[in-house]
Design a protein around this motif. Structure first.
Motif, PDB file in Angstrom:
ATOM      1  N   LYS A   1      -0.219  62.398  18.412  1.00 23.64           N
ATOM      2  CA  LYS A   1      -1.616  62.724  17.686  1.00 23.64           C
ATOM      3  C   LYS A   1      -2.709  63.353  19.012  1.00 23.64           C
ATOM      4  O   LYS A   1      -3.551  64.271  19.036  1.00 23.64           O
ATOM      5  CB  LYS A   1      -2.738  61.598  18.538  1.00 23.64           C
ATOM      6  CG  LYS A   1      -2.530  60.391  16.821  1.00 23.64           C
ATOM      7  CD  LYS A   1      -3.383  60.901  15.506  1.00 23.64           C
ATOM      8  CE  LYS A   1      -3.317  59.411  15.208  1.00 23.64           C
ATOM      9  NZ  LYS A   1      -3.951  59.662  14.167  1.00 23.64           N
ATOM     10  N   GLN A   2      -1.510  64.013  20.385  1.00 23.05           N
ATOM     11  CA  GLN A   2      -2.631  64.775  21.135  1.00 23.05           C
ATOM     12  C   GLN A   2      -2.050  66.020  20.861  1.00 23.05           C
ATOM     13  O   GLN A   2      -2.774  66.924  21.535  1.00 23.05           O
ATOM     14  CB  GLN A   2      -1.569  64.387  22.446  1.00 23.05           C
ATOM     15  CG  GLN A   2      -2.649  63.086  23.388  1.00 23.05           C
ATOM     16  CD  GLN A   2      -2.050  62.345  24.695  1.00 23.05           C
ATOM     17  OE1 GLN A   2      -0.956  63.177  24.986  1.00 23.05           O
ATOM     18  NE2 GLN A   2      -2.571  61.171  25.412  1.00 23.05           N
TER      19      GLN A   2
ATOM     20  N   TRP B   1       4.727  53.483  20.526  1.00 21.29           N
ATOM     21  CA  TRP B   1       3.270  54.200  20.541  1.00 21.29           C
ATOM     22  C   TRP B   1       3.887  55.297  21.359  1.00 21.29           C
ATOM     23  O   TRP B   1       2.879  56.163  21.168  1.00 21.29           O
ATOM     24  CB  TRP B   1       2.479  52.861  22.198  1.00 21.29           C
ATOM     25  CG  TRP B   1       3.132  52.524  22.958  1.00 21.29           C
ATOM     26  CD1 TRP B   1       3.445  51.981  23.886  1.00 21.29           C
ATOM     27  CD2 TRP B   1       2.200  53.386  24.224  1.00 21.29           C
ATOM     28  NE1 TRP B   1       3.777  52.149  25.058  1.00 21.29           N
ATOM     29  CE2 TRP B   1       3.059  53.331  24.827  1.00 21.29           C
ATOM     30  CE3 TRP B   1       1.610  54.724  24.342  1.00 21.29           C
ATOM     31  CZ2 TRP B   1       3.306  53.538  26.440  1.00 21.29           C
ATOM     32  CZ3 TRP B   1       1.332  54.978  25.508  1.00 21.29           C
ATOM     33  CH2 TRP B   1       2.153  54.617  26.436  1.00 21.29           C
TER      34      TRP B   1
ATOM     35  N   TYR C   1       4.182  57.890  19.152  1.00 19.91           N
ATOM     36  CA  TYR C   1       2.257  57.960  18.397  1.00 19.91           C
ATOM     37  C   TYR C   1       1.552  58.684  19.110  1.00 19.91           C
ATOM     38  O   TYR C   1       1.330  59.934  18.618  1.00 19.91           O
ATOM     39  CB  TYR C   1       2.206  57.077  18.044  1.00 19.91           C
ATOM     40  CG  TYR C   1       0.467  56.140  17.261  1.00 19.91           C
ATOM     41  CD1 TYR C   1       0.157  57.023  15.696  1.00 19.91           C
ATOM     42  CD2 TYR C   1      -0.167  56.388  17.723  1.00 19.91           C
ATOM     43  CE1 TYR C   1      -0.635  56.683  14.973  1.00 19.91           C
ATOM     44  CE2 TYR C   1      -1.359  55.711  17.317  1.00 19.91           C
ATOM     45  CZ  TYR C   1      -1.499  56.755  16.288  1.00 19.91           C
ATOM     46  OH  TYR C   1      -3.253  56.320  15.388  1.00 19.91           O
ATOM     47  N   LEU C   2       1.302  58.408  19.689  1.00 17.05           N
ATOM     48  CA  LEU C   2       0.430  59.477  20.819  1.00 17.05           C
ATOM     49  C   LEU C   2       0.322  60.288  21.341  1.00 17.05           C
ATOM     50  O   LEU C   2      -0.129  61.942  21.410  1.00 17.05           O
ATOM     51  CB  LEU C   2      -0.195  58.350  22.613  1.00 17.05           C
ATOM     52  CG  LEU C   2      -1.204  58.986  22.810  1.00 17.05           C
ATOM     53  CD1 LEU C   2      -2.413  58.022  22.197  1.00 17.05           C
ATOM     54  CD2 LEU C   2      -1.318  57.966  24.794  1.00 17.05           C
TER      55      LEU C   2
ATOM     56  N   LEU D   1      -3.831  53.623  29.900  1.00 15.96           N
ATOM     57  CA  LEU D   1      -2.215  52.581  29.573  1.00 15.96           C
ATOM     58  C   LEU D   1      -1.697  52.236  30.126  1.00 15.96           C
ATOM     59  O   LEU D   1      -1.006  50.556  29.388  1.00 15.96           O
ATOM     60  CB  LEU D   1      -0.933  53.926  29.309  1.00 15.96           C
ATOM     61  CG  LEU D   1      -2.103  55.357  27.455  1.00 15.96           C
ATOM     62  CD1 LEU D   1      -1.465  56.431  27.624  1.00 15.96           C
ATOM     63  CD2 LEU D   1      -2.617  54.406  26.193  1.00 15.96           C
ATOM     64  N   GLY D   2      -1.789  52.057  30.988  1.00 15.21           N
ATOM     65  CA  GLY D   2      -0.737  51.392  32.429  1.00 15.21           C
ATOM     66  C   GLY D   2      -1.439  50.207  31.847  1.00 15.21           C
ATOM     67  O   GLY D   2      -1.095  48.998  32.427  1.00 15.21           O
TER      68      GLY D   2
ATOM     69  N   MET E   1      -3.502  48.514  30.086  1.00 16.38           N
ATOM     70  CA  MET E   1      -3.360  48.454  28.410  1.00 16.38           C
ATOM     71  C   MET E   1      -1.806  47.891  27.961  1.00 16.38           C
ATOM     72  O   MET E   1      -1.247  46.174  27.572  1.00 16.38           O
ATOM     73  CB  MET E   1      -3.138  48.237  27.366  1.00 16.38           C
ATOM     74  CG  MET E   1      -5.067  49.352  27.345  1.00 16.38           C
ATOM     75  SD  MET E   1      -5.095  50.242  26.506  1.00 16.38           S
ATOM     76  CE  MET E   1      -4.586  50.330  24.670  1.00 16.38           C
ATOM     77  N   GLY E   2      -0.865  47.798  29.363  1.00  9.77           N
ATOM     78  CA  GLY E   2       1.071  47.531  29.452  1.00  9.77           C
ATOM     79  C   GLY E   2       1.949  48.323  29.134  1.00  9.77           C
ATOM     80  O   GLY E   2       2.515  48.104  28.934  1.00  9.77           O
ATOM     81  N   GLY E   3       1.270  50.040  28.943  1.00 11.38           N
ATOM     82  CA  GLY E   3       2.200  50.867  28.751  1.00 11.38           C
ATOM     83  C   GLY E   3       2.952  50.917  30.163  1.00 11.38           C
ATOM     84  O   GLY E   3       2.397  51.443  31.495  1.00 11.38           O
ATOM     85  N   GLY E   4       4.069  51.467  30.043  1.00 16.53           N
ATOM     86  CA  GLY E   4       4.698  50.800  31.332  1.00 16.53           C
ATOM     87  C   GLY E   4       5.243  52.884  31.597  1.00 16.53           C
ATOM     88  O   GLY E   4       4.691  53.236  30.866  1.00 16.53           O
TER      89      GLY E   4
END
Lengths: 226, 410
Positions: free
Chosen positions: B10-11, B3, B6-7, B301-302, B304-307
């Motif tokens: 996109k950015q 992700w 991907y992000l 993002l954090g 949502m579970g992003g480390g």
């Protein structure tokens, strides 16, 4: 009540304020069953958001226990909580927090991407959720091309992406007009019931609170009936 | 695709196009890489041209001895050279210093005597001949370097007097030896200040007369087959040559000159590297701005579970990507400019001092360039490392943000 999917016991949270210490949460007790909806009301500064952050594992209590299903979340590190959070719960915020570079569908799918799943099944679920929130034909629209209510619908769909056991909603209608806000609450309650996800709704609005199956209020750092 | 990757894409490409700030950062890297490539290539071109000029005037290998080589040792050396398949041609030489005089204009040039028929196969003197002809050269004529000819005012057909050290030796024995009167048969210019200012070429026989060395000489210039490993051939020759005779590569014979060229190239590389470093700051600044602008998204993002590590990687990937694109564009622009460098130089010369003045003053009409693969690889690796490190600072800042605080930020 069915077995609790989210349980907090004796939660305490202290904040230093000058030479004093503010005890925002003073032994909060809370248990939410599967598929149950609970509203939490309280005045500004009563600790509602602090409670929600602790329940989400974004912040740690100074004392007390937090259980995510049968897992003792209070014993997990912040890193371990992060790793489990995306699968266990979904969050809906007052300001939507959509990623501006991603269209509505990509924002919803992002919930799955972050936990490492973005296959065909997740794409199907994205389409299903967008249809369920009434945005089936707006999937390719960027957040800037959506109204406030539509953005919050996308945020609701995103929160439900990974079949979470719990949805934590922090004043989700705070930035919306009354009519749109009502529709969002109805959507949130309906979709959580369909998905059998528990809902903890932090709100100022008594009418919205009344729509939940149980009403609680946070006062002087302690939880009571609303 | 992870992700964060991907992000990051996109950015970098919101709505499919490179964002303005990102484009500015990429252009910074591109210009830095272009400049680094061009300067190192042109510096390398001068060094390469100098090297080629040295080889053209000495051969790839010089065989020499501290004492003059007589007929018996010469036969042994020739046998060794004939047995080496990499040796294309060789020519004996004799060198020294003389006093030259023309119309009361004295000079003290280096003088080299060759067997011209053999020397032609080793040194392409025709390429550097400005006036006269090698066919007119005999044992009573010389070829002068261009600046020397100008200094003493000698032209083709003029007679010049050569005074050799042997005359002093003879004078000590009360023996008078008259200066040798020789004709100027040609003028050459190789483009090397030292050689062009003070060199005389003559036949081996004339040089032997001037130095009193009957059928003796100082060494051989050796030309190798194209592509031969010069150092390896020199090493093999040294194992077979008679005692006291040694083969030196052109790099060994001109070690000091080569070390100066290498030092200059390294210094230029060092200075140019700072330009790329400054350019990478544009990546740091653009990504730091992104971190500030996206603080609440980082918090989301954090939530949502992003480390934290993945959030950091999202910005590192952007730094690496900008570095890669900037490097690619910089190399493309650099090679294009190098390809058209002469057109550009001539255009600028026409606009400023005029093309003729430019060629006369700088003594070259074509800008040399020689790109070494090693240098290009170094530029790529250096820029990519610098760009990734430039992305690390904002990445570290993003990773340190606590989701709960990031979500609260205004």
């Amino acid at each position: 009540m069915s077995e609790s999917v989210l349980r907090a016991s004796g939660l305490r949270k202290l904040y230093p304020s000058g030479d004093r210490t503010l005890e925002v949460l003073q032994g909060v007790e809370l248990a939410v069953g599967a598929g149950e909806s609970v509203s939490v009301r309280g005045e500004s500064g009563s600790g509602k958001s602090t409670l929600l952050n602790i329940l989400a594992g974004l912040d740690r209590p100074d004392a007390g226990e937090l259980w995510w299903g049968s897992e003792a979340a209070h014993q997990l590190s912040l890193g371990e909580l992060t790793a489990r959070r995306g699968r266990f719960l979904g969050m809906v915020f007052q300001s939507y927090y959509l990623i501006p570079e991603l269209d509505a569908a990509a924002n919803v799918l992002m919930g799955a991407r972050v936990v490492g799943r973005a296959g065909a099944a997740e794409r199907d679920r994205t389409a299903t959720l967008l249809q369920r929130v009434g945005l089936a034909d707006r999937g390719h629209h960027l957040p800037s091309q959506l109204s406030g209510g539509e953005r919050q619908r996308v945020a609701v769909a995103r929160a439900l992406m990974n079949h979470p056991a719990v949805i934590l909603a922090d004043e989700p209608t705070g930035n919306l007009d009354e009519r749109t806000g009502d529709s969002i609450i109805d959507l949130l309650l309906g979709i959580c019931a369909e998905e059998k996800a528990a809902l903890v709704l932090v709100t100022h609005n008594p009418a919205h609170a009344k729509k939940t199956s149980r009403q609680l209020a946070l006062k002087n750092g302690q939880m009571g009936h609303g | 695709m992870p992700w964060y990757f991907y992000l990051a894409l996109k950015q970098l490409f919101p709505s499919g196009r490179l964002s303005f700030i990102t484009a500015i950062a990429t252009i910074g890297i591109m210009l830095g890489v272009t400049l680094m490539l061009m300067v190192t290539s042109i510096m390398g071109g001068f060094g390469f041209q100098m090297g080629r000029m040295i080889i053209d005037t000495q051969g790839e290998i010089q065989i020499s001895s501290p004492t003059p080589i007589d007929a018996s040792r010469a036969a042994a050396i020739e046998k060794v050279l004939a047995a080496a398949p990499e040796v294309m041609a060789s020519a004996p030489y004799l060198k020294g210093v003389v006093m030259l005089d023309h119309a009361s204009q004295p000079a003290f040039p280096f003088i080299q005597g060759f067997e011209f028929e053999r020397m032609k196969k080793v040194i392409p003197l025709n390429r550097y001949l400005l006036a006269g002809s090698l066919d007119d050269l005999d044992d009573d004529s010389v070829i002068l370097s261009s600046i020397l000819a100008r200094t003493i005012g000698a032209r083709i057909g003029d007679m010049v007097s050569i005074y050799s050290p042997l005359m002093l030796e003879r004078m000590k024995r009360d023996d008078i030896m008259l200066p040798r009167e020789v004709r100027v048969a040609g003028v050459f210019e190789v483009g090397h200040q030292q050689l062009d200012s003070s060199t005389v070429l003559c036949s081996l026989r004339l040089m032997q007369d001037l130095y009193g060395l009957d059928r003796q000489f100082h060494g051989y210039n050796v030309r190798l087959q194209p592509g031969a490993d010069v150092a390896a051939v020199a090493s093999r020759l040294n194992q077979a040559l008679p005692p006291g005779v040694q083969a030196f590569t052109w790099l060994e014979s001109n070690a000091e000159f080569q070390s100066i060229i290498t030092f200059e190239q390294n210094m230029i590389f060092f200075l140019m590297a700072f330009i790329v470093l400054v350019a990478t700051f544009s990546i740091t600044i653009s990504l730091l701005m992104a971190v500030l602008r996206k603080t609440r998204e980082i918090g989301l993002l954090g939530a949502m579970g992003g480390g934290a590590r993945e959030v950091a990687l999202c910005f590192c990937v952007q730094g690496l990507f900008l570095g890669t694109v900037g490097t690619g564009l910089g190399l493309a622009l650099g090679f294009t400019l190098l390809h058209y460098r002469d057109n550009i130089v001539h255009f600028v010369a026409k606009l400023t001092v005029g093309q003729e003045t430019f060629v006369k003053f700088y003594q070259f009409s074509a800008l040399p360039a020689h790109t070494v693969t090693k240098d290009v690889v170094f530029i790529i690796v250096f820029t990519l490392i610098a760009s990734t490190l430039a992305g690390l600072i904002p990445a570290w800042r993003a990773a340190r943000l606590k989701p709960v605080e990031a979500l609260r930020s205004e």
